[in-house]
Structure formats: C-alpha cells, structure tokens
Design a protein around this motif. Structure first.
Motif, PDB file in Angstrom:
ATOM      1  N   MET A   1      20.568  44.591 -25.466  1.00 10.68           N
ATOM      2  CA  MET A   1      21.167  43.804 -26.521  1.00 10.68           C
ATOM      3  C   MET A   1      21.395  42.369 -26.068  1.00 10.68           C
ATOM      4  O   MET A   1      21.110  41.430 -26.784  1.00 10.68           O
ATOM      5  CB  MET A   1      22.473  44.489 -26.940  1.00 10.68           C
ATOM      6  CG  MET A   1      23.176  43.813 -28.080  1.00 10.68           C
ATOM      7  SD  MET A   1      22.202  44.032 -29.575  1.00 10.68           S
ATOM      8  CE  MET A   1      23.271  43.324 -30.749  1.00 10.68           C
ATOM      9  N   LYS A   2      21.918  42.206 -24.829  1.00  6.60           N
ATOM     10  CA  LYS A   2      22.169  40.873 -24.311  1.00  6.60           C
ATOM     11  C   LYS A   2      20.862  40.114 -24.094  1.00  6.60           C
ATOM     12  O   LYS A   2      20.802  38.911 -24.297  1.00  6.60           O
ATOM     13  CB  LYS A   2      22.967  40.943 -23.012  1.00  6.60           C
ATOM     14  CG  LYS A   2      24.415  41.311 -23.206  1.00  6.60           C
ATOM     15  CD  LYS A   2      25.172  41.251 -21.914  1.00  6.60           C
ATOM     16  CE  LYS A   2      26.618  41.630 -22.115  1.00  6.60           C
ATOM     17  NZ  LYS A   2      27.382  41.554 -20.870  1.00  6.60           N
ATOM     18  N   ASN A   3      19.828  40.848 -23.683  1.00  4.63           N
ATOM     19  CA  ASN A   3      18.531  40.203 -23.459  1.00  4.63           C
ATOM     20  C   ASN A   3      17.949  39.674 -24.764  1.00  4.63           C
ATOM     21  O   ASN A   3      17.359  38.600 -24.801  1.00  4.63           O
ATOM     22  CB  ASN A   3      17.548  41.175 -22.801  1.00  4.63           C
ATOM     23  CG  ASN A   3      17.922  41.469 -21.363  1.00  4.63           C
ATOM     24  OD1 ASN A   3      18.587  40.666 -20.723  1.00  4.63           O
ATOM     25  ND2 ASN A   3      17.519  42.630 -20.867  1.00  4.63           N
ATOM     26  N   LYS A   4      18.127  40.429 -25.835  1.00  6.53           N
ATOM     27  CA  LYS A   4      17.632  39.997 -27.128  1.00  6.53           C
ATOM     28  C   LYS A   4      18.375  38.758 -27.608  1.00  6.53           C
ATOM     29  O   LYS A   4      17.783  37.834 -28.173  1.00  6.53           O
ATOM     30  CB  LYS A   4      17.764  41.119 -28.161  1.00  6.53           C
ATOM     31  CG  LYS A   4      16.787  42.247 -27.959  1.00  6.53           C
ATOM     32  CD  LYS A   4      16.925  43.288 -29.046  1.00  6.53           C
ATOM     33  CE  LYS A   4      15.975  44.439 -28.823  1.00  6.53           C
ATOM     34  NZ  LYS A   4      16.090  45.465 -29.869  1.00  6.53           N
ATOM     35  N   LEU A   5      19.691  38.716 -27.392  1.00  6.78           N
ATOM     36  CA  LEU A   5      20.473  37.552 -27.783  1.00  6.78           C
ATOM     37  C   LEU A   5      20.084  36.320 -26.968  1.00  6.78           C
ATOM     38  O   LEU A   5      19.984  35.216 -27.498  1.00  6.78           O
ATOM     39  CB  LEU A   5      21.964  37.838 -27.633  1.00  6.78           C
ATOM     40  CG  LEU A   5      22.574  38.776 -28.672  1.00  6.78           C
ATOM     41  CD1 LEU A   5      24.029  39.059 -28.341  1.00  6.78           C
ATOM     42  CD2 LEU A   5      22.450  38.189 -30.055  1.00  6.78           C
ATOM     43  N   LYS A   6      19.841  36.518 -25.672  1.00  5.03           N
ATOM     44  CA  LYS A   6      19.427  35.403 -24.826  1.00  5.03           C
ATOM     45  C   LYS A   6      18.060  34.890 -25.259  1.00  5.03           C
ATOM     46  O   LYS A   6      17.822  33.680 -25.308  1.00  5.03           O
ATOM     47  CB  LYS A   6      19.386  35.827 -23.358  1.00  5.03           C
ATOM     48  CG  LYS A   6      20.745  35.982 -22.742  1.00  5.03           C
ATOM     49  CD  LYS A   6      20.640  36.369 -21.285  1.00  5.03           C
ATOM     50  CE  LYS A   6      21.999  36.607 -20.673  1.00  5.03           C
ATOM     51  NZ  LYS A   6      21.895  36.996 -19.259  1.00  5.03           N
ATOM     52  N   LEU A   7      17.149  35.791 -25.577  1.00  8.02           N
ATOM     53  CA  LEU A   7      15.821  35.403 -26.029  1.00  8.02           C
ATOM     54  C   LEU A   7      15.901  34.667 -27.358  1.00  8.02           C
ATOM     55  O   LEU A   7      15.255  33.634 -27.548  1.00  8.02           O
ATOM     56  CB  LEU A   7      14.922  36.637 -26.148  1.00  8.02           C
ATOM     57  CG  LEU A   7      13.504  36.394 -26.652  1.00  8.02           C
ATOM     58  CD1 LEU A   7      12.745  35.526 -25.656  1.00  8.02           C
ATOM     59  CD2 LEU A   7      12.797  37.698 -26.884  1.00  8.02           C
ATOM     60  N   LEU A   8      16.710  35.162 -28.265  1.00 10.36           N
ATOM     61  CA  LEU A   8      16.874  34.515 -29.562  1.00 10.36           C
ATOM     62  C   LEU A   8      17.494  33.124 -29.404  1.00 10.36           C
ATOM     63  O   LEU A   8      17.060  32.167 -30.048  1.00 10.36           O
ATOM     64  CB  LEU A   8      17.755  35.386 -30.469  1.00 10.36           C
ATOM     65  CG  LEU A   8      17.954  34.886 -31.888  1.00 10.36           C
ATOM     66  CD1 LEU A   8      16.629  34.831 -32.628  1.00 10.36           C
ATOM     67  CD2 LEU A   8      18.940  35.761 -32.620  1.00 10.36           C
TER      68      LEU A   8
END
Length: 70
Positions: free
Chosen positions: A1-8
C-alpha cells in the motif's frame, strides 16, 4: 500500500513539474488597452473614502456620547 502511494506521489510530481515548462501566458493587450481604469479606480477610492467616513462618524459618536451624558 505504501509503495503504491509513493509511486503515485512520484508520478504526480514528475508529471506536474513538466507542464509549466512550456506554458505561455495569453496576450490580453488588445482587451486591456481599450479599457480605461482611471474612472474605475476613482470610483473605488470614492467608495472607500465614504465607508471610512461613516466608520469615523460612528466611532466619534461612540466616544462623544458618554462624554456628553457625563
């Protein structure tokens, strides 16, 4: 979840940073050269002076009435 937010967040920052690099302001001289803002400015200043005068009048009455009443 955190990786997706960082990517976004990274995608949003990189895409937003490149947009204003080649943006050009619109040329509005043909519209603004025809209009004279001196009369508008005089009207705004006249209204501001009128409002300030009313404020000073009310303030003065609030100060003088207690002095008259004693």
């Amino acid at each position: 979840m955190k990786n997706k937010l960082k990517l976004l967040a990274a995608l949003a920052l990189t895409s937003g940073a490149t947009l204003p690099a080649f943006a050009v302001d619109p040329d509005l001289t043909s519209l603004t050269s025809v209009v004279s803002f001196t009369t508008v400015l005089a009207g705004v200043i006249a209204i501001a002076v009128g409002v300030a005068g009313v404020y000073l009048l009310i303030r003065g009455v609030k100060i003088l009435l207690p002095l008259i009443r004693g």
